[in-house]
Write an enzyme that holds these catalytic residues in place. Sequence first.
Site, PDB file in Angstrom:
ATOM      1  N   SER A 220       5.001  -1.550   3.318  1.00 18.47           N
ATOM      2  CA  SER A 220       3.896  -2.558   3.149  1.00 18.47           C
ATOM      3  C   SER A 220       4.011  -4.170   2.679  1.00 18.47           C
ATOM      4  CB  SER A 220       1.888  -2.402   3.291  1.00 18.47           C
ATOM      5  OG  SER A 220       2.274  -1.645   4.833  1.00 18.47           O
ATOM      6  N   SER A 221       4.996  -4.144   2.564  1.00 19.63           N
ATOM      7  CA  SER A 221       5.560  -5.560   2.588  1.00 19.63           C
ATOM      8  C   SER A 221       5.182  -6.701   3.434  1.00 19.63           C
ATOM      9  CB  SER A 221       7.340  -5.862   1.345  1.00 19.63           C
ATOM     10  OG  SER A 221       7.760  -5.296   3.178  1.00 19.63           O
TER      11      SER A 221
ATOM     12  N   ASP B 122      -2.611   6.139  12.945  1.00 20.24           N
ATOM     13  CA  ASP B 122      -3.846   5.173  12.522  1.00 20.24           C
ATOM     14  C   ASP B 122      -2.979   4.407  14.602  1.00 20.24           C
ATOM     15  OD1 ASP B 122      -0.854   3.740  12.752  1.00 20.24           O
ATOM     16  OD2 ASP B 122      -1.284   2.221  11.729  1.00 20.24           O
TER      17      ASP B 122
ATOM     18  N   ASP C 240      -2.333  -0.912   7.455  1.00 22.64           N
ATOM     19  CA  ASP C 240      -1.516  -1.393   6.310  1.00 22.64           C
ATOM     20  C   ASP C 240      -2.490  -2.693   6.256  1.00 22.64           C
ATOM     21  OD1 ASP C 240      -0.104   0.463   6.645  1.00 22.64           O
ATOM     22  OD2 ASP C 240       1.963  -1.168   7.924  1.00 22.64           O
TER      23      ASP C 240
ATOM     24  N   GLU D  86      -0.729   9.892   8.438  1.00 18.19           N
ATOM     25  CA  GLU D  86       0.720   9.511   8.663  1.00 18.19           C
ATOM     26  C   GLU D  86       0.997   9.071  10.484  1.00 18.19           C
ATOM     27  OE1 GLU D  86       2.141   6.787   6.948  1.00 18.19           O
ATOM     28  OE2 GLU D  86       2.478   8.042   5.382  1.00 18.19           O
ATOM     29  N   HIS D  87       1.194   7.882  10.881  1.00 21.23           N
ATOM     30  CA  HIS D  87       1.540   7.772  12.700  1.00 21.23           C
ATOM     31  C   HIS D  87       0.535   8.317  13.800  1.00 21.23           C
ATOM     32  CE1 HIS D  87       5.589   6.469  12.118  1.00 21.23           C
ATOM     33  NE2 HIS D  87       6.030   7.405  11.608  1.00 21.23           N
TER      34      HIS D  87
ATOM     35  N   ARG E 295       0.644  -1.248   0.181  1.00 19.58           N
ATOM     36  CA  ARG E 295      -0.419   0.013   0.226  1.00 19.58           C
ATOM     37  C   ARG E 295       0.694   1.362  -0.091  1.00 19.58           C
ATOM     38  NH1 ARG E 295       2.582   2.360   3.534  1.00 19.58           N
ATOM     39  NH2 ARG E 295       2.633   2.604   5.416  1.00 19.58           N
TER      40      ARG E 295
ATOM     41  N   GLY F 282       8.649   1.647   3.081  1.00 20.19           N
ATOM     42  CA  GLY F 282       7.209   2.000   3.786  1.00 20.19           C
ATOM     43  C   GLY F 282       6.379   1.678   2.218  1.00 20.19           C
TER      44      GLY F 282
ATOM     45  N   GLY G 220      11.754  -3.157   3.114  1.00 20.83           N
ATOM     46  CA  GLY G 220      11.870  -1.523   3.960  1.00 20.83           C
ATOM     47  C   GLY G 220      12.036  -0.594   3.154  1.00 20.83           C
TER      48      GLY G 220
HETATM   49  C1  GLA Z   1       3.143   1.645   9.359  1.00 19.90           C
HETATM   50  C2  GLA Z   1       2.865   0.524  10.353  1.00 19.90           C
HETATM   51  C3  GLA Z   1       1.457   1.522   9.693  1.00 19.90           C
HETATM   52  C4  GLA Z   1       1.482   3.498  10.654  1.00 19.90           C
HETATM   53  C5  GLA Z   1       3.010   3.575   9.086  1.00 19.90           C
HETATM   54  C6  GLA Z   1       2.824   5.444   9.312  1.00 19.90           C
HETATM   55  O1  GLA Z   1       3.429   1.523   7.947  1.00 19.90           O
HETATM   56  O2  GLA Z   1       2.633  -0.590   9.955  1.00 19.90           O
HETATM   57  O3  GLA Z   1       0.384   0.820  10.820  1.00 19.90           O
HETATM   58  O4  GLA Z   1       1.761   3.474  11.568  1.00 19.90           O
HETATM   59  O5  GLA Z   1       3.929   3.316   9.888  1.00 19.90           O
HETATM   60  O6  GLA Z   1       1.759   5.897   9.594  1.00 19.90           O
END
Ligand code: GLA
Length: 399
Positions: free
Chosen positions: A136-137, A49, A182, A46-47, A40, A134, A132
């Site tokens: 969401s692997s 959730d 994610d 951001e940060h 995704r 960002g 790695g």
């Molecule tokens: C990572 C975490 C998510 C979210 C983001 C930042 O991807 O897995 O849950 O907190 O960082 O938005």
Amino acid sequence: MTLLSSSATPQLPRIADQAFNAFLNRFGHPPLWLSVAPGRVNLIGEHIDYNDGYVLPVAIDRYTAIAAAPSPDDSTHIVSHGTTDTIRTHDFQCIGQPHWAAYVLGPLLLCREQGLHPGPFTALIISDVPRGAGLSSSAALEVASATLAEVICDRSLGSIEKARLCQRAEHDYAHVPCGIMDQATSVAARANAALLLDCQAETWKTIPFGQSDVCLLIANTNVRHSLADGQYAKRRQQCDQALRAIGASSYRDIDLDALESATLDDIPYKRARHVLGEIARTREAAGALERADWVGLGQLMNESHHSLRDDYQVSCAELDKMASIAWNLGPTRGVFGSRMTGGGFGGCTVSLILSRESAAITQHLQNSYREETGIEAEIFVVEPSDGAQGIRCEPPQKS
Ligand code: GLA
């Protein structure tokens, strides 16, 4: 030999065919089950959730696919395509297994608690989600694993239950205290749509996005700073600390006035200011997306980056550089907005751009970033895509 043509799985992305064929080549017989789950990119939110906020992600057309069949013996054997890494297990326990096993076996162990008991199987995993970065692997691998358990057992977990299960796997087995964004996106996203996810209620709605003259451009800075590891948990603690000092139990119950009138140290104050600002920006961004107000949405994305850089302090020099190269182009040259996306400390930026300018913008980002950092970036357009799917492969019809 290809037994599965792309028309045999019209509902699955092409990587499912690659998984099918790689399985066939490796094990000498076709798989019986296939599962696919996307990575995704987060547009904004951001940060937050894990702070009861709203987030606005889309699933991307980069996936993890798993092909599997019943095991010839009583052990489960899982291989990662293109590596020598394998898992061999009787009980799905992670101890003594490669690092990535937590993201596969964790969800499978938790599926058992839900009454899904896949018997021993042989599986091959293949992925084109950059690791790695960002994107969401990890969630893609967790959700593909849980989806495989569903298709093997011919039983569906509900969407939110599956997302929560995969989130718990990340907490308990990978030891990352992540939020729900994610996993929920990888489970529930829809093609040509963004998800507005309310992380307090754990509900979502889709907002149409994708079939227009704008698109999303990902720029992978190809750096990952090692301090990332402990910083995520630390940010969570600082947010909780700020909330306690304000005397509230949720960021949804307070506003900037409540923050200003509380007595807080500088760091928790800044963290809380980011959270409250980002919740407001994300709600506004959802409205802008609904109205196709690209300038408005882009501006909110830029402000989000400033806040993540200055107040939340999860950006880094390379992300700042990539974002500012994009900002310098601006709407007149097709860039409405640009920001870091995901956990931070490296990884990717996401830019909202005019589709017809994508080649010129890509070239410019690539060249300028190389000149300024000496690093080669990976830059690509993504399509908002469907969430996870699993199928049982039917044997080819005899004619
Ligand atoms: C990572 C975490 C998510 C979210 C983001 C930042 O991807 O897995 O849950 O907190 O960082 O938005």
